[in-house]
Design a protein around this motif. Structure first.
Motif, PDB file in Angstrom:
ATOM      1  N   PRO A   1       0.786  -1.363  -0.006  1.00 12.90           N
ATOM      2  CA  PRO A   1      -0.096   0.054  -0.013  1.00 12.90           C
ATOM      3  C   PRO A   1       0.701   1.338  -0.071  1.00 12.90           C
ATOM      4  O   PRO A   1       0.373   2.219  -0.569  1.00 12.90           O
ATOM      5  CB  PRO A   1      -0.831  -0.124   1.383  1.00 12.90           C
ATOM      6  CG  PRO A   1      -0.932  -1.578   1.735  1.00 12.90           C
ATOM      7  CD  PRO A   1       0.528  -2.147   1.111  1.00 12.90           C
TER       8      PRO A   1
ATOM      9  N   ALA B   1       2.012   1.879  -3.738  1.00 10.85           N
ATOM     10  CA  ALA B   1       0.999   1.836  -4.763  1.00 10.85           C
ATOM     11  C   ALA B   1       1.091   3.203  -5.147  1.00 10.85           C
ATOM     12  O   ALA B   1       1.004   4.371  -4.429  1.00 10.85           O
ATOM     13  CB  ALA B   1      -0.174   1.316  -4.159  1.00 10.85           C
TER      14      ALA B   1
ATOM     15  N   LYS C   1      -4.207   2.666  -4.231  1.00  8.57           N
ATOM     16  CA  LYS C   1      -3.908   2.659  -2.617  1.00  8.57           C
ATOM     17  C   LYS C   1      -4.883   2.040  -1.803  1.00  8.57           C
ATOM     18  O   LYS C   1      -4.951   1.066  -1.253  1.00  8.57           O
ATOM     19  CB  LYS C   1      -3.705   3.973  -1.981  1.00  8.57           C
ATOM     20  CG  LYS C   1      -2.273   4.756  -2.260  1.00  8.57           C
ATOM     21  CD  LYS C   1      -1.777   5.384  -1.035  1.00  8.57           C
ATOM     22  CE  LYS C   1      -0.525   6.082  -1.669  1.00  8.57           C
ATOM     23  NZ  LYS C   1       0.427   5.084  -1.310  1.00  8.57           N
TER      24      LYS C   1
ATOM     25  N   SER D   1      -5.316  -1.602  -2.926  1.00  2.00           N
ATOM     26  CA  SER D   1      -4.171  -2.370  -2.102  1.00  2.00           C
ATOM     27  C   SER D   1      -4.616  -2.666  -0.670  1.00  2.00           C
ATOM     28  O   SER D   1      -4.230  -3.655  -0.183  1.00  2.00           O
ATOM     29  CB  SER D   1      -2.947  -1.819  -2.665  1.00  2.00           C
ATOM     30  OG  SER D   1      -2.691  -0.390  -1.794  1.00  2.00           O
ATOM     31  N   ILE D   2      -5.064  -1.698  -0.116  1.00  2.00           N
ATOM     32  CA  ILE D   2      -5.482  -1.679   1.448  1.00  2.00           C
ATOM     33  C   ILE D   2      -6.584  -2.694   1.508  1.00  2.00           C
ATOM     34  O   ILE D   2      -6.208  -3.703   2.418  1.00  2.00           O
ATOM     35  CB  ILE D   2      -5.791  -0.424   1.975  1.00  2.00           C
ATOM     36  CG1 ILE D   2      -4.388   0.554   2.146  1.00  2.00           C
ATOM     37  CG2 ILE D   2      -6.424  -0.519   3.394  1.00  2.00           C
ATOM     38  CD1 ILE D   2      -4.582   1.972   2.392  1.00  2.00           C
TER      39      ILE D   2
END
Length: 138
Positions: free
Chosen positions: A27, A30, A35, A38-39
């Motif tokens: 994260p 990214a 973001k 990815s989180i």
């Protein structure tokens, strides 16, 4: 009496720590548009790794059972259950790393891997020996 043997804490925590070490940086590196995904993916993955490391063995006077989570079953792991009287022998096989794995062999010809990375393994072996009359030689 029912006894439950969970996966060793050190095994479970090692796998979770490895997951964290490999994925926490993602994260942060990214691009802005990725973001949030990815989180989200990180959190879902963490939930999955915690869930699939929660398998356990349960013993009682009549049988031994290996229980997995729903997610583990959907990924191909299977629950199993054997009556003590159905166990014919305990077979050991060498691994390529030089250690041994053990299997319950049943009179029907089925083989079930004996979980060795469980808490209180000595107690587990004692219960297996008492209920089957067979010994596991480490």
């Amino acid at each position: 009496m029912i006894e439950k043997f969970k996966t060793l804490f050190i095994v479970k925590s090692s796998l979770i720590t490895l997951y964290l070490a490999l994925t926490i940086p993602i994260p942060f590196i990214a691009i802005d548009k990725l973001k949030i995904p990815s989180i989200s993916t990180f959190v879902i993955g963490l939930y999955l790794i915690i869930n699939i490391t929660s398998d356990y063995v349960e013993t009682c006077n009549n049988k031994i059972s290996y229980k997995t989570s729903f997610i583990s079953r959907s990924l191909g792991r299977k629950n199993w259950e054997i009556n003590w009287k159905d166990i014919n022998l305990i077979n050991s096989l060498k691994t390529s790393q030089g250690s041994k794995v053990f299997y319950f062999n049943t009179y029907k010809g089925d083989n079930f891997l004996i979980p060795q990375r469980v808490e209180n393994f000595e107690r587990f072996l004692l219960i297996v020996s008492k209920n089957t009359g067979l010994n596991i030689k480490e």
